[in-house]
Design a protein around this motif. Structure first.
Motif, PDB file in Angstrom:
ATOM      1  N   GLU A  90       0.945  -1.100  -0.043  1.00 56.90           N
ATOM      2  CA  GLU A  90       0.030   0.200  -0.114  1.00 56.90           C
ATOM      3  C   GLU A  90       0.765   1.378   0.015  1.00 56.90           C
ATOM      4  O   GLU A  90       1.773   1.233   0.750  1.00 56.90           O
TER       5      GLU A  90
ATOM      6  N   ASP B 141     -15.728  -4.412   0.765  1.00 57.50           N
ATOM      7  CA  ASP B 141     -17.088  -4.644   1.299  1.00 57.50           C
ATOM      8  C   ASP B 141     -17.965  -4.552   0.255  1.00 57.50           C
ATOM      9  O   ASP B 141     -18.241  -3.741  -0.352  1.00 57.50           O
TER      10      ASP B 141
ATOM     11  N   THR C  58     -19.354   2.038   1.624  1.00 52.52           N
ATOM     12  CA  THR C  58     -17.940   2.203   2.294  1.00 52.52           C
ATOM     13  C   THR C  58     -16.795   2.126   1.451  1.00 52.52           C
ATOM     14  O   THR C  58     -15.681   2.661   2.109  1.00 52.52           O
TER      15      THR C  58
ATOM     16  N   GLU D 200     -15.165   5.655   1.460  1.00 48.00           N
ATOM     17  CA  GLU D 200     -14.079   5.998   2.237  1.00 48.00           C
ATOM     18  C   GLU D 200     -12.784   6.316   1.741  1.00 48.00           C
ATOM     19  O   GLU D 200     -12.054   6.898   2.274  1.00 48.00           O
TER      20      GLU D 200
ATOM     21  N   ASP E 147     -10.004   8.585   3.358  1.00 52.10           N
ATOM     22  CA  ASP E 147      -8.879   7.772   4.113  1.00 52.10           C
ATOM     23  C   ASP E 147      -8.518   6.642   3.250  1.00 52.10           C
ATOM     24  O   ASP E 147      -8.933   5.590   3.525  1.00 52.10           O
TER      25      ASP E 147
ATOM     26  N   PRO F 282     -10.050   1.934   0.510  1.00 53.15           N
ATOM     27  CA  PRO F 282     -10.297   2.565   1.956  1.00 53.15           C
ATOM     28  C   PRO F 282      -9.077   1.875   2.567  1.00 53.15           C
ATOM     29  O   PRO F 282      -8.846   0.767   2.464  1.00 53.15           O
ATOM     30  N   ARG F 283      -8.468   2.589   3.593  1.00 60.03           N
ATOM     31  CA  ARG F 283      -7.398   2.051   4.435  1.00 60.03           C
ATOM     32  C   ARG F 283      -7.654   0.786   5.091  1.00 60.03           C
ATOM     33  O   ARG F 283      -7.155  -0.316   5.317  1.00 60.03           O
ATOM     34  N   SER F 284      -9.106   0.762   5.649  1.00 54.80           N
ATOM     35  CA  SER F 284      -9.621  -0.275   6.242  1.00 54.80           C
ATOM     36  C   SER F 284     -10.628  -1.035   5.266  1.00 54.80           C
ATOM     37  O   SER F 284     -11.734  -0.593   5.047  1.00 54.80           O
ATOM     38  N   ARG F 285     -10.291  -2.213   5.203  1.00 54.47           N
ATOM     39  CA  ARG F 285     -11.104  -3.032   4.385  1.00 54.47           C
ATOM     40  C   ARG F 285     -11.265  -4.413   4.988  1.00 54.47           C
ATOM     41  O   ARG F 285     -10.773  -5.037   5.751  1.00 54.47           O
ATOM     42  N   PRO F 286     -12.563  -4.920   5.005  1.00 53.80           N
ATOM     43  CA  PRO F 286     -12.910  -5.867   5.729  1.00 53.80           C
ATOM     44  C   PRO F 286     -12.444  -7.475   5.150  1.00 53.80           C
ATOM     45  O   PRO F 286     -12.326  -8.389   5.788  1.00 53.80           O
TER      46      PRO F 286
END
Length: 482
Positions: free
Chosen positions: A149, A254, A260, A263, A267, A439-443
């Motif tokens: 990343e 997601d 989402t 995002e 971020d 997104p920085r946070s991904r599920p």
């Protein structure tokens, strides 16, 4: 590729300094008392569970337990053969095959119940599954979870293309247009009238100053925008508003709540991934040839999918209809006359018999190739045997794949969209050509799932040493058949 991270791209590995490779941190399996110790115990657990599965059958079932296990494998083989007859023939033979296909597992279960072996066999199957799960967990230690990343700059003029009909109306259901606009993006809905040229719309947006292209739609629409984004060297934002969202799955996005994905505008991080090319057209997932592409090309398929498939398959599986394909990988003929060929942007994991699971990495710089050639029921049953896959199922990687035919043009399914293309059809890979902002946070960031290798597992479980389980991974780009 120009832009941020040029130094990493110039090194040819697509990784920033210190992120793996020979000069990076020591692998997890080399750290004393750390993850390697846990992996070693997982390997031992795999062997213990495998032994327990056999012991359960021998101890509680004796010879009848072994016979029951063999009966189960025989039932699977008969089922595969019956499935072949059902698909390859019409009339009475087809319906008799369907009867056998249903009766085979029922017969096996009835035998287990009559011999009072049902719970022993069920327990043995559970233990075997546990052995495989523990073994794969042991062998997966130290593997990277995905492409590296990079920091993503906030775009000044993002442009979003949204298909309001895609995925059963997810754009409207999740309020994607309003949410994107609230974040400063310009949004264009594919509402017509008539067919909208998505690639032309994306190019016009970039010419007007857009510095990020987002797309909410199916994988076919994603691929059209990806081709423009890669060609103009600007990032792309994927919104999982399609029906299946295979591309979004492999990016870890997601798929239940596409909003989402937005995002990434506030971020986000940037990934650099490969882009498949078929001729001058991009694809993000795969290009399919043979049975699937021929069936989807049929005008009747849209109104009667099941009926069209059952009507066309017999002639296609027996070679009486459809183009005769010749497949070359990196200049070498690997298949002649297969019923189906799939060329993918990076290889799929081999988690099932078809080899179509998901792609843990999209930056290996190679195409995945899967071809199936089955001429009779015996070969269909042989697909259950991994040792026979070299004949019925071909799986390898290559940098270039050429599909040729005596026909002047053949149908091709490109990320689910059916088109006719002149032969020969040339598929290539553009390494690290596509910048994707996520997104920085991904599920669902994918974790590579290795194939079971009992020899390597044995070394890891019972051989002392810090790197007993280590094995050099195959270099991307090498043709490898299994």
């Amino acid at each position: 590729m120009a832009g941020k991270g040029d130094d990493a791209a110039a090194r040819g590995d697509g990784r920033p300094d210190g992120a793996g490779g020979a000069g990076g941190p020591r692998a997890a399996e080399e750290l004393p008392g750390g993850p390697a110790r846990g992996r070693r115990w997982l390997a031992r657990l795999a062997f213990a569970a495998a032994i327990a599965a056999v012991v359960v059958l021998l101890l509680f079932g004796g010879l009848k337990g072994i016979a029951a296990l063999l009966l189960g494998f025989a039932g699977l083989a008969v089922g595969c053969a019956a499935a072949w007859f059902f698909l390859a023939y019409r009339g009475v033979v087809r319906w008799l095959a369907l009867l056998v296909l249903i009766a085979a597992p029922v017969f096996v279960i009835v035998v287990y119940v009559v011999d009072r072996l049902l719970w022993e066999v069920a327990l043995s199957v559970v233990l075997a599954a546990a052995a495989v799960a523990a073994g794969r967990a042991a062998l997966s230690g130290g593997a990277p979870a995905g492409p590296p990343e990079y920091a993503a700059a906030r775009q000044r003029q993002p442009f979003m293309i949204m298909n309001p009909r895609s995925g059963g109306g997810k754009v409207s259901k999740f309020g994607l247009k309003d949410k994107a606009a609230a974040l400063g993006a310009e949004v264009s809905l594919l509402e017509g009238p008539g067919t909208v040229d998505v690639a032309a719309l994306a190019r016009h947006a970039v010419d007007s100053g857009a510095d990020l292209l987002g797309v909410a739609g199916g994988d076919g629409t994603q691929a059209l925008v990806a081709g423009v984004a890669a060609g103009r060297d600007i990032p792309m934002l994927v919104i999982s508003a399609g029906t299946r969202n295979h591309f979004a799955l492999d990016l870890g996005l997601d798929r239940e709540d596409p909003s989402t994905c937005l995002e990434a505008l506030t971020d986000g991080v940037e990934l650099r991934i490969d882009l498949g090319m078929i001729g001058d057209r991009a694809f993000v997932n795969n290009a399919s040839f043979g049975v699937y592409a021929e069936v989807v090309q049929n005008p009747a398929y849209r109104d009667d999918k099941a009926g069209t498939v059952l009507q066309m398959l017999p002639d296609m599986l027996t070679g009486h209809q459809g183009a005769h394909l010749v497949v070359r990988a990196d200049g070498r003929v690997i298949l002649e006359g297969p019923q189906a060929v799939l060329v993918s942007n990076n290889p799929y994991e081999a988690g099932d018999i078809a080899g179509l699971d998901r792609r843990a990495r999209l930056d290996q710089g190679v195409l995945g190739v899967i071809g199936i050639k089955v001429d009779n029921a015996a070969q269909a049953a042989a697909l259950l045997n991994r040792a026979a896959r070299s004949r019925e199922l071909t799986a390898l990687t290559a940098h270039e794949v050429v599909i040729d035919s005596s026909e002047p043009q053949i149908p091709v399914g490109i990320d689910g969209e059916s088109v006719l293309m002149p032969t020969p059809v040339r598929c290539t890979i553009r390494p690290l050509a596509l910048r994707v902002q996520v997104p920085r946070s991904r599920p669902g960031v994918p974790v590579p799932r290795p194939q079971m290798d009992w020899a390597r597992l044995r070394r890891l479980a019972f051989t002392s040493g810090p790197a007993a389980g280590g094995a050099p991974a195959a270099r991307p780009g090498t043709s490898k058949s299994r």
